[in-house]
Design a protein around this motif. Structure first.
Motif, PDB file in Angstrom:
ATOM      1  N   TYR A 236       0.834  -1.204   0.000  1.00  0.00           N
ATOM      2  CA  TYR A 236       0.000   0.000   0.000  1.00  0.00           C
ATOM      3  C   TYR A 236       0.869   1.255   0.000  1.00  0.00           C
ATOM      4  CZ  TYR A 236      -3.642   3.229   1.707  1.00  0.00           C
ATOM      5  OH  TYR A 236      -4.520   4.269   1.856  1.00  0.00           O
ATOM      6  N   LEU A 237       1.865   1.285   0.877  1.00  0.00           N
ATOM      7  CA  LEU A 237       2.738   2.444   1.003  1.00  0.00           C
ATOM      8  C   LEU A 237       3.590   2.608  -0.253  1.00  0.00           C
ATOM      9  CD1 LEU A 237       3.807   4.711   2.808  1.00  0.00           C
ATOM     10  CD2 LEU A 237       5.427   3.083   3.775  1.00  0.00           C
ATOM     11  N   ARG A 238       4.090   1.510  -0.781  1.00  0.00           N
ATOM     12  CA  ARG A 238       4.919   1.572  -1.993  1.00  0.00           C
ATOM     13  C   ARG A 238       4.132   2.144  -3.174  1.00  0.00           C
ATOM     14  NH1 ARG A 238       6.189  -3.362  -2.039  1.00  0.00           N
ATOM     15  NH2 ARG A 238       4.878  -4.128  -3.747  1.00  0.00           N
ATOM     16  N   THR A 239       2.859   1.758  -3.279  1.00  0.00           N
ATOM     17  CA  THR A 239       2.010   2.271  -4.360  1.00  0.00           C
ATOM     18  C   THR A 239       1.789   3.767  -4.217  1.00  0.00           C
ATOM     19  OG1 THR A 239       0.871   0.137  -4.505  1.00  0.00           O
ATOM     20  CG2 THR A 239      -0.230   2.020  -5.500  1.00  0.00           C
ATOM     21  N   LEU A 240       1.452   4.221  -3.007  1.00  0.00           N
ATOM     22  CA  LEU A 240       1.261   5.652  -2.764  1.00  0.00           C
ATOM     23  C   LEU A 240       2.535   6.445  -3.063  1.00  0.00           C
ATOM     24  CD1 LEU A 240      -0.718   5.609   0.608  1.00  0.00           C
ATOM     25  CD2 LEU A 240      -1.585   6.441  -1.571  1.00  0.00           C
ATOM     26  N   MET A 241       3.677   5.901  -2.611  1.00  0.00           N
ATOM     27  CA  MET A 241       4.942   6.608  -2.763  1.00  0.00           C
ATOM     28  C   MET A 241       5.322   6.755  -4.238  1.00  0.00           C
ATOM     29  SD  MET A 241       8.758   5.413  -1.718  1.00  0.00           S
ATOM     30  CE  MET A 241       8.716   4.307  -3.130  1.00  0.00           C
ATOM     31  N   THR A 242       5.261   5.669  -4.992  1.00  0.00           N
ATOM     32  CA  THR A 242       5.654   5.733  -6.402  1.00  0.00           C
ATOM     33  C   THR A 242       4.690   6.621  -7.196  1.00  0.00           C
ATOM     34  OG1 THR A 242       4.446   3.660  -6.826  1.00  0.00           O
ATOM     35  CG2 THR A 242       6.811   3.501  -6.394  1.00  0.00           C
ATOM     36  N   PHE A 243       3.409   6.576  -6.849  1.00  0.00           N
ATOM     37  CA  PHE A 243       2.422   7.439  -7.503  1.00  0.00           C
ATOM     38  C   PHE A 243       2.794   8.912  -7.299  1.00  0.00           C
ATOM     39  CE2 PHE A 243      -1.922   9.482  -7.254  1.00  0.00           C
ATOM     40  CZ  PHE A 243      -2.155   9.452  -8.621  1.00  0.00           C
ATOM     41  N   ALA A 244       3.105   9.283  -6.056  1.00  0.00           N
ATOM     42  CA  ALA A 244       3.464  10.667  -5.744  1.00  0.00           C
ATOM     43  C   ALA A 244       4.758  11.078  -6.442  1.00  0.00           C
ATOM     44  CB  ALA A 244       3.594  10.848  -4.230  1.00  0.00           C
TER      45      ALA A 244
ATOM     46  N   ILE B 259      -6.512   0.362  -4.712  1.00  0.00           N
ATOM     47  CA  ILE B 259      -5.580   0.606  -3.603  1.00  0.00           C
ATOM     48  C   ILE B 259      -5.537   2.095  -3.257  1.00  0.00           C
ATOM     49  CG2 ILE B 259      -3.137   0.534  -2.932  1.00  0.00           C
ATOM     50  CD1 ILE B 259      -2.880  -2.012  -4.597  1.00  0.00           C
ATOM     51  N   LEU B 260      -5.454   2.950  -4.258  1.00  0.00           N
ATOM     52  CA  LEU B 260      -5.330   4.383  -4.015  1.00  0.00           C
ATOM     53  C   LEU B 260      -6.596   4.998  -3.433  1.00  0.00           C
ATOM     54  CD1 LEU B 260      -3.373   5.397  -7.225  1.00  0.00           C
ATOM     55  CD2 LEU B 260      -2.519   5.493  -4.886  1.00  0.00           C
ATOM     56  N   LEU B 261      -7.743   4.360  -3.684  1.00  0.00           N
ATOM     57  CA  LEU B 261      -9.002   4.907  -3.195  1.00  0.00           C
ATOM     58  C   LEU B 261      -9.470   4.270  -1.891  1.00  0.00           C
ATOM     59  CD1 LEU B 261     -10.980   5.261  -6.553  1.00  0.00           C
ATOM     60  CD2 LEU B 261      -9.814   7.056  -5.263  1.00  0.00           C
ATOM     61  N   MET B 262      -8.802   3.192  -1.478  1.00  0.00           N
ATOM     62  CA  MET B 262      -9.246   2.520  -0.248  1.00  0.00           C
ATOM     63  C   MET B 262      -8.507   3.066   0.960  1.00  0.00           C
ATOM     64  SD  MET B 262      -7.325  -1.208  -0.166  1.00  0.00           S
ATOM     65  CE  MET B 262      -8.270  -1.853  -1.517  1.00  0.00           C
ATOM     66  N   ASP B 263      -8.996   2.720   2.150  1.00  0.00           N
ATOM     67  CA  ASP B 263      -8.350   3.087   3.396  1.00  0.00           C
ATOM     68  C   ASP B 263      -7.228   2.106   3.670  1.00  0.00           C
ATOM     69  OD1 ASP B 263     -10.255   5.038   3.731  1.00  0.00           O
ATOM     70  OD2 ASP B 263     -11.582   3.721   4.859  1.00  0.00           O
ATOM     71  N   VAL B 264      -6.262   2.534   4.488  1.00  0.00           N
ATOM     72  CA  VAL B 264      -5.161   1.637   4.844  1.00  0.00           C
ATOM     73  C   VAL B 264      -5.678   0.416   5.593  1.00  0.00           C
ATOM     74  CG1 VAL B 264      -4.660   2.860   7.006  1.00  0.00           C
ATOM     75  CG2 VAL B 264      -2.902   1.495   5.910  1.00  0.00           C
ATOM     76  N   GLN B 265      -6.746   0.587   6.389  1.00  0.00           N
ATOM     77  CA  GLN B 265      -7.280  -0.571   7.118  1.00  0.00           C
ATOM     78  C   GLN B 265      -7.782  -1.621   6.138  1.00  0.00           C
ATOM     79  OE1 GLN B 265      -8.128   2.597   7.639  1.00  0.00           O
ATOM     80  NE2 GLN B 265      -7.816   3.092   9.817  1.00  0.00           N
ATOM     81  N   ALA B 266      -8.460  -1.189   5.077  1.00  0.00           N
ATOM     82  CA  ALA B 266      -8.961  -2.126   4.068  1.00  0.00           C
ATOM     83  C   ALA B 266      -7.798  -2.801   3.351  1.00  0.00           C
ATOM     84  CB  ALA B 266      -9.841  -1.389   3.063  1.00  0.00           C
ATOM     85  N   GLU B 267      -6.716  -2.059   3.104  1.00  0.00           N
ATOM     86  CA  GLU B 267      -5.544  -2.644   2.447  1.00  0.00           C
ATOM     87  C   GLU B 267      -4.898  -3.706   3.324  1.00  0.00           C
ATOM     88  OE1 GLU B 267      -2.128  -3.469   0.126  1.00  0.00           O
ATOM     89  OE2 GLU B 267      -4.188  -2.901  -0.278  1.00  0.00           O
ATOM     90  N   GLU B 268      -4.823  -3.425   4.625  1.00  0.00           N
ATOM     91  CA  GLU B 268      -4.235  -4.414   5.521  1.00  0.00           C
ATOM     92  C   GLU B 268      -5.090  -5.681   5.572  1.00  0.00           C
ATOM     93  OE1 GLU B 268      -3.974  -2.172   9.082  1.00  0.00           O
ATOM     94  OE2 GLU B 268      -2.057  -1.230   8.555  1.00  0.00           O
ATOM     95  N   GLU B 269      -6.400  -5.530   5.558  1.00  0.00           N
ATOM     96  CA  GLU B 269      -7.283  -6.699   5.522  1.00  0.00           C
ATOM     97  C   GLU B 269      -7.088  -7.489   4.237  1.00  0.00           C
ATOM     98  OE1 GLU B 269     -11.212  -5.214   6.028  1.00  0.00           O
ATOM     99  OE2 GLU B 269     -10.862  -4.490   8.070  1.00  0.00           O
ATOM    100  N   LEU B 270      -6.871  -6.753   3.123  1.00  0.00           N
ATOM    101  CA  LEU B 270      -6.674  -7.407   1.828  1.00  0.00           C
ATOM    102  C   LEU B 270      -5.406  -8.269   1.859  1.00  0.00           C
ATOM    103  CD1 LEU B 270      -7.636  -7.633  -1.163  1.00  0.00           C
ATOM    104  CD2 LEU B 270      -6.130  -5.699  -1.656  1.00  0.00           C
ATOM    105  N   GLU B 271      -4.312  -7.718   2.449  1.00  0.00           N
ATOM    106  CA  GLU B 271      -3.039  -8.443   2.483  1.00  0.00           C
ATOM    107  C   GLU B 271      -3.126  -9.646   3.403  1.00  0.00           C
ATOM    108  OE1 GLU B 271      -0.017  -5.609   3.381  1.00  0.00           O
ATOM    109  OE2 GLU B 271       0.185  -5.013   1.285  1.00  0.00           O
ATOM    110  N   GLU B 272      -3.940  -9.547   4.450  1.00  0.00           N
ATOM    111  CA  GLU B 272      -4.096 -10.691   5.352  1.00  0.00           C
ATOM    112  C   GLU B 272      -4.831 -11.848   4.685  1.00  0.00           C
ATOM    113  OE1 GLU B 272      -6.054  -9.148   8.747  1.00  0.00           O
ATOM    114  OE2 GLU B 272      -4.352  -7.969   9.457  1.00  0.00           O
TER     115      GLU B 272
END
Length: 413
Positions: A212-220, A400-413
């Protein structure tokens, strides 16, 4: 839910120091030019602020994670105030003396920023980060609107000494507000230089190991490669060399943009809050439409005279300011939510370095391109680059960019 006392102490303290710094930031270049009449010396002062920050930032991030962030903020604000009082008391106003002071202030500012950036998300609830960031950004815009005019006036009245004195007082005022913040942090002292480098590596590994963080960072970063030269080089070039705007029109255009950014921040703070992130790609589409309007004005097919172009682009600048806010604030807030407090200093410092290294790539290219091709063609190339980045991330990573970090963490789990 309204923002709490700790946040307002932070925000007001930051505004006080930013206003003081804005005054000096205008007065110092005027003083350097009055004393030296040298563009090269101006460049030296800019580099004296940028290069030490890049070198120190990774180490500042480690310090920001291991020591009490509140007292780091207070201590480095007071230290900067003391240094500036010393400059006045001992009359250290020679050009090379001020250049040395600029380097020292850049180093202290890096440590201050590391503690501030890591602490800020802890002062509000996670769901309030958009509202908090937009409020702080609004204060920053006010400082940028008021500070330059105030700085020019103060320099005209009392010279560089009065400007430095006001900045010194502002650092002490900021420190006073920060002292009143209630913030607990358990210090984990650094035990050796090996631990410093280990902590830096941990921050970098966290970025690239977190999808999630890597996607946000590279996008920016990829957006910055195209958008930074557009704002820093192409726009000023077009306004002065192509459209032949007067100095007043040039300054007003900046005010139009900042006014739009202030409006966008107020909208997020008062109305949209966390929901602003849902408009990320729609804001980018509107931003792209305004860029096309700008390209049309400076292209051979436009028949607008200078005054008509000024009023048309003034409206474009206001909309640009709003859309930029609806892009920047959600990304910033998502990054803050994505990084745990205990590693936030290191991670944000690493992000800052990666961003500062990547964006000059576009800045270096645009200048020579403007010497070879018409400005509208260079602008079109940057627009295509920004559009390609937005389209790629919309097709591949929009969930990924439109979801919350909590939803991303649930996705990875």
């Amino acid at each position: 839910m309204s923002l709490n006392r700790n946040f307002w102490l932070f925000a007001v303290g930051r505004f006080v120091s930013q206003l003081g710094w804005a005054v000096q930031d205008v007065a110092l270049p005027l003083y350097v030019l009055d004393q030296t009449h040298s563009g090269s010396m101006m460049t030296a002062f800019i580099l004296a602020e940028i290069i030490p920050s890049l070198i120190i930032m990774p180490f500042a991030g480690v310090v920001g994670d291991r020591y009490n962030r509140k007292w780091l903020m207070v201590g480095f604000d007071l230290a900067r105030g003391i240094i500036l009082f010393g400059v006045i008391a001992f009359d250290l106003l020679g050009i090379y003396q001020l250049l040395a002071v600029q380097i020292v202030m850049a180093v202290l500012g890096s440590f201050f920023s590391a503690g501030t950036g890591a602490m800020f998300p802890d002062l509000v609830e996670p769901d309030e980060l958009e509202k908090a960031n937009s409020t702080v950004s609004s204060f920053t815009i006010l400082a940028r609107l008021v500070g330059p005019a105030l700085g020019g006036l103060i320099y005209g009245i009392g010279g560089i000494k009065l400007a430095i004195l006001i900045n010194a007082v502002s650092f002490f005022g900021s420190g006073l507000f920060e002292m009143l913040i209630r913030y607990e942090w358990k210090a984990k002292p650094i035990e050796g230089i090996g631990q410093v480098f280990s902590d830096i590596k941990e921050g970098v590994r966290f970025i690239f190991g977190h999808h999630y963080l890597r996607t946000l960072m590279t996008f920016a970063i990829f957006l910055g490669i195209f958008s930074a030269p557009f704002g820093a080089v192409l726009l000023p070039y077009v306004m002065r060399e192509v459209l032949k705007f007067t100095s007043l029109q040039f300054g007003l255009m900046e005010s139009f943009f900042m006014g739009g950014a202030l409006l966008g921040n107020v909208l997020i703070a008062v109305k949209f809050g966390k929901k602003a992130g849902k408009f990320l790609f729609r804001a980018m589409v509107l931003d792209g439409m305004m860029t096309i309007a700008f390209i049309w004005v400076i292209s051979p097919v436009s028949s607008l005279d200078r005054n008509a172009a000024f009023f048309f682009l003034g409206a474009v600048a206001v909309i640009w300011g709003v859309t930029e806010t609806f892009i920047d604030i959600p990304i910033q807030s998502k990054l803050q939510r994505a990084v745990p407090s205990e590693v936030r200093g290191r991670v944000f410092s690493a992000l800052g370095i990666l961003t500062r290294i990547a964006t000059p790539a576009g800045l270096v290219l645009v200048g020579p391109l403007l010497n070879l091709y018409p400005a509208w063609l260079v602008a079109l190339g940057l627009w295509i680059g920004m559009g390609a980045v937005a389209l790629y991330y919309w097709l591949r990573y929009r969930e990924i960019l439109l979801m919350d970090v909590q939803a991303e963490e649930e996705l990875e789990e």
